[in-house]
Write a protein that holds these residues in place. Structure first.
Motif, mmCIF file in Angstrom:
data_model
loop_
_atom_site.group_PDB
_atom_site.id
_atom_site.type_symbol
_atom_site.label_atom_id
_atom_site.label_comp_id
_atom_site.label_asym_id
_atom_site.label_seq_id
_atom_site.Cartn_x
_atom_site.Cartn_y
_atom_site.Cartn_z
ATOM 1 N N PRO A 81 0.829 -1.208 0.000
ATOM 2 C CA PRO A 81 0.000 0.000 0.000
ATOM 3 C C PRO A 81 0.867 1.263 0.000
ATOM 4 N N ALA A 82 0.444 2.258 -0.752
ATOM 5 C CA ALA A 82 1.259 3.454 -0.965
ATOM 6 C C ALA A 82 1.711 4.103 0.343
ATOM 7 N N LYS A 107 0.059 2.950 -6.819
ATOM 8 C CA LYS A 107 -0.635 4.090 -7.414
ATOM 9 C C LYS A 107 -1.164 4.965 -6.286
ATOM 10 N N GLY A 108 -0.366 5.938 -5.900
ATOM 11 C CA GLY A 108 -0.774 6.813 -4.806
ATOM 12 C C GLY A 108 0.179 7.983 -4.664
ATOM 13 N N ILE A 109 -0.206 8.925 -3.833
ATOM 14 C CA ILE A 109 0.624 10.071 -3.455
ATOM 15 C C ILE A 109 0.785 10.006 -1.940
ATOM 16 N N GLU A 110 2.004 10.174 -1.459
ATOM 17 C CA GLU A 110 2.244 10.035 -0.026
ATOM 18 C C GLU A 110 1.627 11.187 0.764
ATOM 19 N N LEU A 111 0.891 10.835 1.796
ATOM 20 C CA LEU A 111 0.302 11.844 2.677
ATOM 21 C C LEU A 111 1.395 12.629 3.375
ATOM 22 N N GLY A 112 1.183 13.911 3.535
ATOM 23 C CA GLY A 112 2.146 14.747 4.255
ATOM 24 C C GLY A 112 3.210 15.329 3.353
ATOM 25 N N THR A 113 3.891 14.470 2.585
ATOM 26 C CA THR A 113 4.971 14.963 1.717
ATOM 27 C C THR A 113 4.478 15.295 0.313
ATOM 28 N N THR A 280 -7.702 -2.358 0.339
ATOM 29 C CA THR A 280 -7.304 -0.960 0.384
ATOM 30 C C THR A 280 -7.814 -0.217 -0.847
ATOM 31 N N ALA A 281 -8.586 0.839 -0.641
ATOM 32 C CA ALA A 281 -8.971 1.738 -1.727
ATOM 33 C C ALA A 281 -8.023 2.938 -1.652
ATOM 34 N N GLU A 282 -6.974 2.886 -2.468
ATOM 35 C CA GLU A 282 -5.915 3.897 -2.372
ATOM 36 C C GLU A 282 -6.450 5.316 -2.551
ATOM 37 N N GLY A 283 -7.541 5.460 -3.300
ATOM 38 C CA GLY A 283 -8.065 6.791 -3.576
ATOM 39 C C GLY A 283 -8.554 7.530 -2.348
ATOM 40 N N VAL A 284 -8.937 6.794 -1.304
ATOM 41 C CA VAL A 284 -9.445 7.445 -0.092
ATOM 42 C C VAL A 284 -8.361 8.321 0.523
ATOM 43 N N LYS A 285 -7.180 7.735 0.748
ATOM 44 C CA LYS A 285 -6.086 8.527 1.321
ATOM 45 C C LYS A 285 -5.456 9.448 0.279
#
Length: 332
Positions: A81-82, A107-113, A280-285
């Motif tokens: 998971p991302a 496939k995601g963008i890291e939270l915070g950074t 995990t639905a990556e789009g949520v985060k």
């Protein structure tokens, strides 16, 4: 081509990708977080939790020891998971060979950074960007596991390395193309998860094909706007990693973000949707991280904004749709 490949992550896509690698002629070691999953893969050649109908090739084995999976691998495939990538990779980096190619399936963008996955890999593993390849496209794992024909994109700044990965995953049912636009390919994969949530919400509300086509089209437009602001080639978003992945994720009931969105559209809470989908639905985060990235670059992403409000601030989906429709009219 010879040499061991490590696939770090035993979810649906990691497991299906391990099959692709084995069918292309590689020996594969999957790292599973839980020993029970690794044992089932070793003894029964199955991962019943994620792909119960798949019998894995004999070239695939598994372990819960990351060192055993990574040591000696010339390809290290990251399929976790991302939001867990940075912590996991920090523990694994000591096992990675100095000349190994790292492949991101995430496939995601890291939270915070607000960093893309390849940026997190470069930063955490201390490797040059040209050692990291990204694989993205319309790649629904159950279909690929069933050997239904699919295509994908391998993006890397080093085209020789991109071709190396391309050759390692080419099979009669899986056709990879190369691309040097890592930014565009990664953003297409990350933002489509958010748009697929919006599509699912609309479907769950009973909205029709006009609405759904509009969400895909306008979703692609806001993805491309962000991509161009970050230096991506706008043509990438018309390709497999842009439009291709977006259509698959929005239209298929196999796509977890679309399915998760449907539960929200039917009035369920985030917790109820999570329980129902069990994945995990990556789009949520990512909706939070993509929204922050867009704001930092002053890019308007109205669909992403509304998805974030629905997922994280409890906004009623009907109000979100009304907000999108009441925006000031403008040229396309």
């Amino acid at each position: 081509m010879s040499g061991q490949v490590a696939v770090l992550g035993a979810g649906s896509w990691g497991t299906a990708f391990a099959k692709v690698l084995a069918d292309a002629g590689r020996d594969v070691v999957i790292w599973a977080r839980r020993d029970q999953v690794a044992q089932e893969i070793r003894t029964d050649r199955r991962n019943s939790q994620y792909l119960p109908d798949l019998v894995l090739p004999e070239r695939v084995t598994a372990t819960d020891d990351p060192g055993k999976a990574i040591t000696g691998s010339d390809l290290v495939v990251l399929a976790v998971p991302a939001q867990t990538l940075r912590g996991n990779l920090a523990e694994w980096v000591g096992f990675i060979a100095p000349d190994a190619t790292l492949v991101s399936l995430m496939k995601g963008i890291e939270l915070g950074t607000t960093k893309r996955m390849s940026e997190v890999i470069v930063e955490t593993a201390g490797v040059a960007a040209d050692r990291v390849a990204v694989v993205s496209g319309p790649n629904l794992a159950p279909e690929i596991a069933a050997e239904q024909i699919a295509t994908t994109v391998v993006a890397c700044p080093d085209m020789d390395r991109a071709r190396f990965v391309q050759n390692a995953i080419t099979t009669p049912y899986f056709r990879p193309y190369t691309n040097d636009d890592v930014i565009g390919v990664e953003l297409g994969g990350a933002v489509k998860n958010v748009i697929a949530l919006a599509y699912g919400i609309a479907a769950g509300m009973g909205l029709g094909d006009n609405t759904r086509a509009s969400l895909i089209t306008r979703g692609l437009a806001e993805t491309a706007r962000l991509g161009v602001a970050l230096g991506a080639d706008p043509l990438t978003f018309a390709g497999l990693a842009g439009m291709g992945d977006l259509v698959a994720s929005c239209s298929s009931p196999l796509a977890r973000n679309r399915t998760f969105g449907e539960h929200l559209g039917r009035g369920e809470t985030l917790e109820q949707a999570q329980t129902a989908t069990r994945q995990t639905a990556e789009g949520v985060k990512s909706s939070l991280a993509v929204r922050d990235l867009a704001r930092a670059h002053r890019v308007e992403m109205p669909i992403t904004e509304q998805v974030e409000l629905v997922c994280h601030e409890g906004l009623d989906p009907r109000i979100a749709v009304s907000a999108l429709m009441s925006r000031t009219t403008k040229p396309e």
